[in-house]
Motif scaffolding. Structure first.
Motif, PDB file in Angstrom:
ATOM      1  N   TYR A   1     -24.468  19.784  17.938  1.00 41.41           N
ATOM      2  CA  TYR A   1     -24.024  20.860  17.048  1.00 41.41           C
ATOM      3  C   TYR A   1     -22.539  21.085  17.234  1.00 41.41           C
ATOM      4  O   TYR A   1     -22.040  21.148  18.366  1.00 41.41           O
ATOM      5  CB  TYR A   1     -24.803  22.142  17.387  1.00 41.41           C
TER       6      TYR A   1
ATOM      7  N   GLN B   1     -35.897  25.224  12.695  1.00 41.96           N
ATOM      8  CA  GLN B   1     -34.948  26.206  13.220  1.00 41.96           C
ATOM      9  C   GLN B   1     -35.750  27.456  13.573  1.00 41.96           C
ATOM     10  O   GLN B   1     -36.421  28.038  12.716  1.00 41.96           O
ATOM     11  CB  GLN B   1     -33.876  26.539  12.177  1.00 41.96           C
TER      12      GLN B   1
ATOM     13  N   ILE C   1     -25.463  24.470   8.777  1.00 41.45           N
ATOM     14  CA  ILE C   1     -26.308  25.564   9.256  1.00 41.45           C
ATOM     15  C   ILE C   1     -25.643  26.891   8.902  1.00 41.45           C
ATOM     16  O   ILE C   1     -24.618  27.262   9.476  1.00 41.45           O
ATOM     17  CB  ILE C   1     -26.533  25.479  10.786  1.00 41.45           C
TER      18      ILE C   1
ATOM     19  N   LYS D   1     -27.103  29.772  16.347  1.00 41.95           N
ATOM     20  CA  LYS D   1     -27.870  29.835  15.098  1.00 41.95           C
ATOM     21  C   LYS D   1     -29.374  29.704  15.323  1.00 41.95           C
ATOM     22  O   LYS D   1     -30.140  29.728  14.364  1.00 41.95           O
ATOM     23  CB  LYS D   1     -27.388  28.737  14.141  1.00 41.95           C
TER      24      LYS D   1
ATOM     25  N   PHE E   1     -33.361  24.622  17.820  1.00 38.36           N
ATOM     26  CA  PHE E   1     -33.658  23.543  16.880  1.00 38.36           C
ATOM     27  C   PHE E   1     -34.561  22.512  17.560  1.00 38.36           C
ATOM     28  O   PHE E   1     -34.268  22.052  18.666  1.00 38.36           O
ATOM     29  CB  PHE E   1     -32.375  22.876  16.402  1.00 38.36           C
TER      30      PHE E   1
ATOM     31  N   ASN F   1     -20.739  24.667  12.927  1.00 39.95           N
ATOM     32  CA  ASN F   1     -21.809  25.051  12.004  1.00 39.95           C
ATOM     33  C   ASN F   1     -22.520  23.866  11.364  1.00 39.95           C
ATOM     34  O   ASN F   1     -23.096  23.975  10.269  1.00 39.95           O
ATOM     35  CB  ASN F   1     -21.273  25.974  10.898  1.00 39.95           C
TER      36      ASN F   1
END
Length: 389
Positions: free
Chosen positions: A369, A302, A388, A289, A292, A372
């Motif tokens: 993480y 992000q 996320i 994603k 971070f 998600n």
């Protein structure tokens, strides 16, 4: 305050706290499953192997507890755990006062190595030793002496055990025997003692070792010899976060210059840089994603790891509530602005300003993480779970 970085496993989030407890929380709901209380703040990041949770406490012990129940299995006493400090630290006043390093947040976290039927746990200590213990029993296998406290969490690359010490050296050892293979010296600051020491953990990739130091550089070494390949100048800022290396890129961050930088991992050529709103002491995390970065002003960025463009930002509750009175007009941490005329040469002023910064929900904890969701602890004492999309 949560400085420890959370670990996700089997539907649980495991995290230590400055309230002296380590917690197991339900990954989805955040409900407490168990807690274990030590006698000191828990700032190390837990390591998990064979249904055991390993971590260090400022009470001078490293622990193994049961992942399912939180019950103690064994504990091992180091020489001592304490914060780094000195009289008149960094030239602050009064010179006769002993001053703890207010940015010495995290003690060394355990590293677990499974080798057949044998499992070993490695960690450093304030007493200057790197320890290797039997992970099942907590019995000592060997220890290696350096000339400074060890805050760096050890890592293993190509069967070489690597870590940094506050004595300014990076060490490479044989993980089985503790015998030194090579060592590399980072810079020393003989006058003020500000730009020296190592807190970050070594990362191995592409036959190189990547390690930031308080001397203001990211050092990149040949893993076989410890010789310098190249280094990145952080503009007189500490590099205390652990680098992220993937897809021929290395991502690193800096303290006082507020930078996040993407470099070619082989050549050191810069691809992009961006500036956050505060010290970057938390380590960058790269997921599918994005990249971070959590900064000391209580903001998570992000970022697209290719272009460096910001995708989204998140602000803590503390930052939203207090940013108008603590941050400067540009929304940045500004020590002079927050000191508001107080003499910044005095240790007490520095302590007061730092306590004001904490009200923002500062991030020292590094994010993890899973499914998600981004998990991270803050100076407010909250563990955040962020969806996320």
């Amino acid at each position: 305050m949560i400085i420890s970085s959370p670990i996700c496993i089997e539907g649980k989030v495991i995290v230590g706290s400055n309230d002296k407890n380590i917690y197991a929380l339900d990954e989805t709901s955040g409900e407490e499953i168990w807690r274990f209380k030590s006698q000191g703040q828990i700032t190390s990041t837990p390591a998990i192997s064979n249904d055991k949770v390993y971590f260090g406490s400022m009470d001078g012990h490293y622990y193994a507890i049961d992942l399912l129940t939180g019950k103690e299995i064994w504990k091992f006493k180091t020489g001592f755990e304490k914060k780094i400090g000195s009289y008149g630290l960094w030239g602050m006043l009064p010179s006769h006062q002993f001053m703890e390093d207010q940015y010495d947040f995290i003690i060394s976290s355990p590293l677990i190595k499974n080798s057949g039927a044998k499992t070993t746990v490695y960690f450093g200590s304030s007493d200057g030793y790197l320890y290797a213990l039997n992970a099942e029993t907590g019995s000592l296998i060997w220890k290696f002496k350096t000339n400074g406290p060890i805050r760096s969490t050890p890592s293993i690359y190509r069967d070489i055990l690597l870590f940094g010490s506050w004595d300014t050296y990076v060490y490479a050892l044989d993980p089985a025997t503790g015998k030194e293979i090579w060592k590399y010296k980072t810079e020393s600051d003989t006058q003020m003692k500000v730009l020296e020491g190592i807190q970050a953990s070594p990362v191995g990739a592409y036959d190189r070792i990547y390690l930031g130091a308080r001397d203001g550089y990211l050092h990149v070494l040949d893993y076989k010899t410890g010789n310098l390949d190249w280094k990145f100048n952080a503009e007189n800022s500490w590099v205390v976060s652990t680098a992220t290396v993937r897809d021929s890129m290395v991502y690193t961050s800096t303290s006082d210059s507020y930078l996040v930088v993407a470099l070619n991992a082989i050549t050191g050529v810069e691809k992009f840089r961006l500036k956050t709103h505060g010290y970057n002491l938390s380590s960058p995390l790269l997921t599918e994603k994005g990249l971070f970065i959590a900064d000391f002003s209580g903001m998570i960025h992000q970022v697209n790891p290719i272009s460096g463009k910001t995708i989204s930002v998140f602000e803590t509750e503390g930052r939203i509530k207090n940013k108008k009175t603590i941050l400067d007009k540009e929304g940045n941490l500004n020590f002079e602005y927050t000191a508001n005329g107080s003499d910044m040469q005095f240790y007490d002023t520095n302590e007061k300003v730092l306590n004001e910064f904490y009200k923002l929900g500062s991030f020292i904890s590094s994010p993890s993480y899973a499914k998600n969701t981004l998990y991270i602890g803050s100076s407010e004492g909250y563990l955040y779970a962020l969806s996320i999309p």
